[in-house]
Design a protein around this motif. Structure first.
Motif, PDB file in Angstrom:
ATOM      1  N   GLU A   7      -3.474   6.826  16.628  1.00 31.56           N
ATOM      2  CA  GLU A   7      -3.002   8.191  16.367  1.00 31.56           C
ATOM      3  C   GLU A   7      -1.686   8.188  15.594  1.00 31.56           C
ATOM      4  N   GLN A   8      -0.797   7.285  15.956  1.00 31.62           N
ATOM      5  CA  GLN A   8       0.482   7.208  15.240  1.00 31.62           C
ATOM      6  C   GLN A   8       0.279   6.785  13.782  1.00 31.62           C
ATOM      7  N   LEU A   9      -0.585   5.800  13.584  1.00 31.28           N
ATOM      8  CA  LEU A   9      -0.886   5.362  12.213  1.00 31.28           C
ATOM      9  C   LEU A   9      -1.561   6.490  11.418  1.00 31.28           C
ATOM     10  N   HIS A  10      -2.501   7.139  12.066  1.00 33.64           N
ATOM     11  CA  HIS A  10      -3.218   8.240  11.431  1.00 33.64           C
ATOM     12  C   HIS A  10      -2.237   9.352  11.038  1.00 33.64           C
ATOM     13  N   GLU A  11      -1.326   9.662  11.925  1.00 37.00           N
ATOM     14  CA  GLU A  11      -0.317  10.699  11.655  1.00 37.00           C
ATOM     15  C   GLU A  11       0.576  10.312  10.471  1.00 37.00           C
ATOM     16  N   LEU A  12       1.009   9.050  10.445  1.00 41.29           N
ATOM     17  CA  LEU A  12       1.836   8.588   9.321  1.00 41.29           C
ATOM     18  C   LEU A  12       1.070   8.666   8.009  1.00 41.29           C
ATOM     19  N   LEU A  13      -0.184   8.267   8.034  1.00 37.57           N
ATOM     20  CA  LEU A  13      -0.994   8.314   6.820  1.00 37.57           C
ATOM     21  C   LEU A  13      -1.211   9.754   6.351  1.00 37.57           C
ATOM     22  N   LEU A  14      -1.424  10.665   7.292  1.00 36.05           N
ATOM     23  CA  LEU A  14      -1.590  12.074   6.919  1.00 36.05           C
ATOM     24  C   LEU A  14      -0.299  12.654   6.347  1.00 36.05           C
ATOM     25  N   LEU A  15       0.832  12.267   6.922  1.00 35.23           N
ATOM     26  CA  LEU A  15       2.126  12.710   6.379  1.00 35.23           C
ATOM     27  C   LEU A  15       2.315  12.195   4.956  1.00 35.23           C
ATOM     28  N   GLU A  16       1.974  10.940   4.768  1.00 35.26           N
ATOM     29  CA  GLU A  16       2.127  10.348   3.445  1.00 35.26           C
ATOM     30  C   GLU A  16       1.172  11.017   2.451  1.00 35.26           C
ATOM     31  N   LYS A  17      -0.041  11.296   2.880  1.00 39.80           N
ATOM     32  CA  LYS A  17      -1.012  11.971   2.022  1.00 39.80           C
ATOM     33  C   LYS A  17      -0.492  13.359   1.631  1.00 39.80           C
ATOM     34  N   ALA A  18       0.066  14.072   2.587  1.00 43.39           N
ATOM     35  CA  ALA A  18       0.614  15.409   2.304  1.00 43.39           C
ATOM     36  C   ALA A  18       1.750  15.321   1.283  1.00 43.39           C
ATOM     37  N   LEU A  19       2.579  14.294   1.396  1.00 46.40           N
ATOM     38  CA  LEU A  19       3.667  14.118   0.429  1.00 46.40           C
ATOM     39  C   LEU A  19       3.114  13.835  -0.966  1.00 46.40           C
ATOM     40  N   TYR A  20       2.076  12.993  -1.038  1.00 46.14           N
ATOM     41  CA  TYR A  20       1.474  12.707  -2.346  1.00 46.14           C
ATOM     42  C   TYR A  20       0.792  13.940  -2.926  1.00 46.14           C
ATOM     43  N   GLU A  21       0.184  14.745  -2.083  1.00 50.73           N
ATOM     44  CA  GLU A  21      -0.427  15.984  -2.578  1.00 50.73           C
ATOM     45  C   GLU A  21       0.647  16.927  -3.119  1.00 50.73           C
ATOM     46  N   GLU A  22       1.765  16.992  -2.415  1.00 50.42           N
ATOM     47  CA  GLU A  22       2.881  17.822  -2.875  1.00 50.42           C
ATOM     48  C   GLU A  22       3.436  17.279  -4.191  1.00 50.42           C
ATOM     49  N   ALA A  99     -10.404   4.093   5.560  1.00 51.60           N
ATOM     50  CA  ALA A  99     -10.913   5.184   4.719  1.00 51.60           C
ATOM     51  C   ALA A  99      -9.769   6.098   4.287  1.00 51.60           C
ATOM     52  N   LEU A 100      -8.877   6.401   5.210  1.00 52.92           N
ATOM     53  CA  LEU A 100      -7.733   7.245   4.893  1.00 52.92           C
ATOM     54  C   LEU A 100      -6.791   6.544   3.914  1.00 52.92           C
ATOM     55  N   ILE A 101      -6.617   5.250   4.072  1.00 53.30           N
ATOM     56  CA  ILE A 101      -5.768   4.476   3.156  1.00 53.30           C
ATOM     57  C   ILE A 101      -6.378   4.477   1.754  1.00 53.30           C
ATOM     58  N   HIS A 102      -7.699   4.321   1.685  1.00 54.12           N
ATOM     59  CA  HIS A 102      -8.378   4.344   0.382  1.00 54.12           C
ATOM     60  C   HIS A 102      -8.162   5.699  -0.298  1.00 54.12           C
ATOM     61  N   GLU A 103      -8.300   6.757   0.459  1.00 51.72           N
ATOM     62  CA  GLU A 103      -8.084   8.116  -0.059  1.00 51.72           C
ATOM     63  C   GLU A 103      -6.641   8.279  -0.548  1.00 51.72           C
ATOM     64  N   LEU A 104      -5.713   7.784   0.244  1.00 48.07           N
ATOM     65  CA  LEU A 104      -4.293   7.860  -0.101  1.00 48.07           C
ATOM     66  C   LEU A 104      -3.998   7.087  -1.384  1.00 48.07           C
ATOM     67  N   ARG A 105      -4.545   5.900  -1.488  1.00 52.04           N
ATOM     68  CA  ARG A 105      -4.309   5.087  -2.691  1.00 52.04           C
ATOM     69  C   ARG A 105      -4.910   5.735  -3.935  1.00 52.04           C
ATOM     70  N   SER A 106      -6.075   6.344  -3.797  1.00 48.11           N
ATOM     71  CA  SER A 106      -6.692   7.039  -4.937  1.00 48.11           C
ATOM     72  C   SER A 106      -5.822   8.211  -5.381  1.00 48.11           C
ATOM     73  N   LEU A 107      -5.333   8.961  -4.414  1.00 52.69           N
ATOM     74  CA  LEU A 107      -4.458  10.092  -4.719  1.00 52.69           C
ATOM     75  C   LEU A 107      -3.181   9.607  -5.402  1.00 52.69           C
TER      76      LEU A 107
END
Length: 169
Positions: A7-22, A99-107
Motif C-alpha cells: 500500500e505504501q509503495l502503491h501510494e508513492l507510485l500514485l503520487l508520482e504518477k499524479a505529479l507526472y500528469e500535472e 504494471a503501475l511502474i510501467h504506466e508511470l515510465r510511459s507517462l
C-alpha cells in the motif's frame, strides 16, 4: 507487513504518477504559449513547473526511505530494490506494482518527449528572434551611416523656403 508495504509503495507510485500528469499538463501549456509567442505566460508556466519539480524531489526522498527500509543501497532504480520488494510483497502484489511502474515510465517518457519538442520549437523561435534583432541592428547602423554621409534626410527641408521666394499677390 507485506500488505502495508504494498500500500505504501502503491501510494508513492500514485503520487508520482499524479505529479507526472500535472507536469504533462504544464508541458501542454508550454506548447500553447510557445506557439502563440506569449513569453510572459510561458515564464509563469515555467515557474509553476518548478514547484512540481520540487515536489518530485521531495518524493524521491521518500523512495530513499524505502531503500533504507528494505536495506538496499542501490535505490529504486537498482534491480536489488525491486528484488527486495518482490520478496516482501509477494508475486501478485508485485505484478500490480510493476504494471503501475510501467504506466508511470510511459507517462514520464511521453512527457519528456513533448518537453524536448517544445524546447526545439522554442529554440527555433529564439533563433528567429535573434535573426530579426540582428537585421534591426544592421538596419539601424545603415541608417546612422546614411545620416552621417550628409543625406537630405539628415537636413530637414523647410517647405516654406521655395514658397517664400515667390511673391505673394
Amino acid at each position: 507487513m507485506p500488505d502495508e508495504l504494498k500500500e505504501q509503495l502503491h501510494e508513492l507510485l500514485l503520487l508520482e504518477k499524479a505529479l507526472y500528469e500535472e507536469l504533462d499538463g504544464m508541458v501542454g501549456k508550454e506548447e500553447h504559449y510557445v506557439q502563440e509567442e506569449n513569453w510572459s505566460a510561458l515564464l509563469a508556466v515555467l515557474q509553476e513547473k518548478q514547484s512540481i519539480i520540487s515536489r518530485q524531489e521531495i518524493l524521491q526522498e521518500s523512495w530513499k526511505g524505502f531503500s533504507s527500509l528494505l536495506d538496499v543501497h542501490g535505490g529504486r532504480e537498482s534491480p536489488a530494490f525491486w528484488d527486495a520488494v518482490a520478496k516482501r510483497v509477494g508475486e501478485s502484489a508485485y505484478k500490480e506494482i510493476k504494471a503501475l511502474i510501467h504506466e508511470l515510465r510511459s507517462l514520464a517518457a511521453g512527457t519528456l518527449e513533448r518537453e524536448r519538442s517544445v524546447q526545439e520549437t522554442l529554440e527555433n523561435h529564439l533563433e528567429d528572434l535573434r535573426r530579426r534583432m540582428l537585421q534591426m541592428q544592421q538596419g539601424k547602423q545603415a541608417f546612422q551611416g546614411y545620416l552621417k554621409s550628409g543625406s537630405s534626410i539628415a537636413q530637414p527641408r523647410n517647405s516654406f523656403d521655395s514658397a517664400s521666394k515667390k511673391t505673394l499677390p
